[in-house]
Design a protein around this motif. Structure first.
Motif, PDB file in Angstrom:
ATOM      1  N   THR A   1       0.848  -1.187   0.000  1.00 24.73           N
ATOM      2  CA  THR A   1       0.000   0.000   0.000  1.00 24.73           C
ATOM      3  C   THR A   1       0.878   1.229   0.000  1.00 24.73           C
ATOM      4  N   GLN A   2       0.784   2.001  -1.054  1.00 21.42           N
ATOM      5  CA  GLN A   2       1.658   3.150  -1.289  1.00 21.42           C
ATOM      6  C   GLN A   2       1.124   4.391  -0.570  1.00 21.42           C
ATOM      7  N   LEU A   3       1.992   5.089   0.134  1.00 15.26           N
ATOM      8  CA  LEU A   3       1.595   6.303   0.841  1.00 15.26           C
ATOM      9  C   LEU A   3       1.538   7.525  -0.059  1.00 15.26           C
ATOM     10  N   TRP A   4       2.494   7.676  -0.972  1.00 16.01           N
ATOM     11  CA  TRP A   4       2.698   8.966  -1.637  1.00 16.01           C
ATOM     12  C   TRP A   4       1.798   9.206  -2.839  1.00 16.01           C
ATOM     13  N   ASP A   5       1.077   8.211  -3.318  1.00 15.85           N
ATOM     14  CA  ASP A   5       0.248   8.411  -4.512  1.00 15.85           C
ATOM     15  C   ASP A   5      -0.732   9.573  -4.311  1.00 15.85           C
ATOM     16  N   GLY A   6      -0.714  10.517  -5.242  1.00 11.22           N
ATOM     17  CA  GLY A   6      -1.638  11.643  -5.197  1.00 11.22           C
ATOM     18  C   GLY A   6      -1.222  12.765  -4.278  1.00 11.22           C
ATOM     19  N   LEU A   7      -0.035  12.698  -3.665  1.00  9.96           N
ATOM     20  CA  LEU A   7       0.391  13.730  -2.719  1.00  9.96           C
ATOM     21  C   LEU A   7       1.507  14.606  -3.284  1.00  9.96           C
ATOM     22  N   GLU A   8       1.567  14.709  -4.588  1.00  6.57           N
ATOM     23  CA  GLU A   8       2.585  15.568  -5.196  1.00  6.57           C
ATOM     24  C   GLU A   8       2.469  16.996  -4.661  1.00  6.57           C
ATOM     25  N   GLY A   9       3.618  17.591  -4.366  1.00  8.48           N
ATOM     26  CA  GLY A   9       3.636  18.969  -3.876  1.00  8.48           C
ATOM     27  C   GLY A   9       3.305  19.110  -2.409  1.00  8.48           C
ATOM     28  N   LEU A  10       3.247  18.009  -1.679  1.00  4.36           N
ATOM     29  CA  LEU A  10       2.916  18.058  -0.257  1.00  4.36           C
ATOM     30  C   LEU A  10       3.804  19.026   0.505  1.00  4.36           C
ATOM     31  N   GLU A  11       5.083  19.076   0.137  1.00  3.45           N
ATOM     32  CA  GLU A  11       6.042  19.878   0.887  1.00  3.45           C
ATOM     33  C   GLU A  11       5.727  21.367   0.856  1.00  3.45           C
ATOM     34  N   ALA A  12       4.919  21.807  -0.105  1.00  7.90           N
ATOM     35  CA  ALA A  12       4.582  23.227  -0.179  1.00  7.90           C
ATOM     36  C   ALA A  12       3.721  23.681   0.993  1.00  7.90           C
ATOM     37  N   SER A  13       3.007  22.760   1.610  1.00  8.60           N
ATOM     38  CA  SER A  13       2.097  23.106   2.708  1.00  8.60           C
ATOM     39  C   SER A  13       2.704  22.891   4.086  1.00  8.60           C
ATOM     40  N   TYR A  14       3.906  22.319   4.144  1.00 12.14           N
ATOM     41  CA  TYR A  14       4.487  21.952   5.433  1.00 12.14           C
ATOM     42  C   TYR A  14       5.940  22.411   5.530  1.00 12.14           C
ATOM     43  N   ASP A  15       6.353  22.747   6.747  1.00  9.70           N
ATOM     44  CA  ASP A  15       7.768  22.831   7.063  1.00  9.70           C
ATOM     45  C   ASP A  15       8.245  21.416   7.367  1.00  9.70           C
ATOM     46  N   VAL A  16       9.382  21.035   6.827  1.00 10.67           N
ATOM     47  CA  VAL A  16       9.845  19.655   6.915  1.00 10.67           C
ATOM     48  C   VAL A  16      11.175  19.595   7.653  1.00 10.67           C
ATOM     49  N   GLU A  17      11.254  18.721   8.658  1.00  9.89           N
ATOM     50  CA  GLU A  17      12.495  18.465   9.370  1.00  9.89           C
ATOM     51  C   GLU A  17      12.861  16.996   9.209  1.00  9.89           C
ATOM     52  N   VAL A  18      14.122  16.729   8.950  1.00  6.15           N
ATOM     53  CA  VAL A  18      14.596  15.365   8.726  1.00  6.15           C
ATOM     54  C   VAL A  18      15.699  15.064   9.724  1.00  6.15           C
ATOM     55  N   THR A  19      15.556  13.937  10.443  1.00 10.20           N
ATOM     56  CA  THR A  19      16.541  13.544  11.444  1.00 10.20           C
ATOM     57  C   THR A  19      16.929  12.095  11.209  1.00 10.20           C
ATOM     58  N   ALA A  20      18.216  11.858  10.963  1.00  6.72           N
ATOM     59  CA  ALA A  20      18.716  10.504  10.768  1.00  6.72           C
ATOM     60  C   ALA A  20      19.069   9.898  12.113  1.00  6.72           C
ATOM     61  N   SER A  21      18.651   8.663  12.333  1.00  8.28           N
ATOM     62  CA  SER A  21      18.901   7.983  13.600  1.00  8.28           C
ATOM     63  C   SER A  21      20.038   6.978  13.462  1.00  8.28           C
ATOM     64  N   PRO A  22      20.809   6.769  14.523  1.00 11.95           N
ATOM     65  CA  PRO A  22      21.846   5.732  14.481  1.00 11.95           C
ATOM     66  C   PRO A  22      21.298   4.329  14.198  1.00 11.95           C
ATOM     67  N   SER A  23      20.001   4.120  14.427  1.00 17.51           N
ATOM     68  CA  SER A  23      19.413   2.809  14.163  1.00 17.51           C
ATOM     69  C   SER A  23      19.280   2.521  12.673  1.00 17.51           C
ATOM     70  N   GLY A  24      19.415   3.560  11.839  1.00 24.94           N
ATOM     71  CA  GLY A  24      19.285   3.396  10.395  1.00 24.94           C
ATOM     72  C   GLY A  24      18.004   3.962   9.821  1.00 24.94           C
ATOM     73  N   VAL A  25      17.030   4.289  10.682  1.00 20.01           N
ATOM     74  CA  VAL A  25      15.805   4.896  10.178  1.00 20.01           C
ATOM     75  C   VAL A  25      15.963   6.400  10.106  1.00 20.01           C
ATOM     76  N   THR A  26      15.082   7.033   9.329  1.00 18.96           N
ATOM     77  CA  THR A  26      15.072   8.481   9.205  1.00 18.96           C
ATOM     78  C   THR A  26      13.706   9.005   9.623  1.00 18.96           C
ATOM     79  N   HIS A  27      13.698   9.952  10.557  1.00 19.15           N
ATOM     80  CA  HIS A  27      12.452  10.550  11.025  1.00 19.15           C
ATOM     81  C   HIS A  27      12.170  11.805  10.207  1.00 19.15           C
ATOM     82  N   LEU A  28      10.996  11.855   9.608  1.00 23.57           N
ATOM     83  CA  LEU A  28      10.565  13.009   8.828  1.00 23.57           C
ATOM     84  C   LEU A  28       9.358  13.632   9.522  1.00 23.57           C
ATOM     85  N   VAL A  29       9.470  14.888   9.881  1.00 20.18           N
ATOM     86  CA  VAL A  29       8.397  15.594  10.574  1.00 20.18           C
ATOM     87  C   VAL A  29       7.900  16.726   9.685  1.00 20.18           C
TER      88      VAL A  29
END
Length: 212
Positions: free
Chosen positions: A175-203
């Motif tokens: 089940t794909q999350l991003w379908d139909g959400l083109e341009g989402l970033e225009a409505s949000y401030d985005v913060e990206v944090t890389a974790s030592p566990s290997g995952v990336t947190h996107l807020v």
């Protein structure tokens, strides 16, 4: 009051679950790989879990939440609507302890399980959010998933805060999350944090000038 998404895991190619979903495989061929990061935190396992960055993000899941909205596939496997004895995946004490609104094409009477009451709705995202907001008693509403429900609420402009966790796996299908959400970033401030566990947190935080 705000509408929030927390700890929602996706693969590198944007899938929020694998396929096919069943009673034996709730997340399809993804298994538990999308959620292994959270299961290793103190929030999930207070005895053996670790503190640190992932736990700090995970701990934000519950505070201030007065109601949750989820999709039918989060409540149960395909066909649960035909089983009058199905009470969800979580046993007799679900972790929500708030009103939970389940979006389904098969409405039924509310179901109380422990301190959680599930309400089954055939409703648009806007209608479901209105009911959940009323039930939340001045607290926030959490959009709990799955990916289709998250996508629908985000596409409708109804979500104020989005916390996604990108897990370094490729699923290829699901089940794909991003379908139909083109341009989402225009409505949000985005913060990206890389974790030592290997995952990336996107807020994603809704920009003050953008209203639902």
């Amino acid at each position: 009051m705000a509408t929030r998404i927390h700890n929602f895991s996706i693969s590198l190619d944007g899938f929020g679950s694998g396929e096919p979903q069943s009673f034996e495989t709730p997340f399809g061929h993804a298994g538990q790989r999308l959620h292994a990061w959270m299961m290793a935190t103190r929030m999930w396992d207070p005895v053996h879990g670790s503190a640190g960055m992932d736990d700090a993000f995970a701990q934000q899941h519950d505070p201030g939440i007065g109601a949750e909205i989820m999709g039918a596939h989060k409540f149960g496997p395909p066909g649960w609507q035909d089983d009058p004895d199905w009470r969800g995946w979580w046993g007799e004490e679900p972790p929500f302890r708030t009103p939970v609104f389940v979006l389904t094409h098969h409405a039924r009477e509310p179901l109380a399980v422990g301190a959680t009451t599930f309400h089954f709705l055939t409703a648009t995202p806007q209608e479901a959010l209105r009911l959940a907001t009323e039930a939340a008693g001045g607290q926030d509403v959490r959009i709990g998933g799955g990916a289709t429900v998250v996508r629908d609420f985000v596409a409708a402009g109804l979500v104020d805060h989005i916390h996604l966790v990108q897990v370094p796996i490729v699923l290829g299908r699901g089940t794909q999350l991003w379908d139909g959400l083109e341009g989402l970033e225009a409505s949000y401030d985005v913060e990206v944090t890389a974790s030592p566990s290997g995952v990336t947190h996107l807020v994603f935080s809704r920009k003050p000038s953008v209203t639902s």
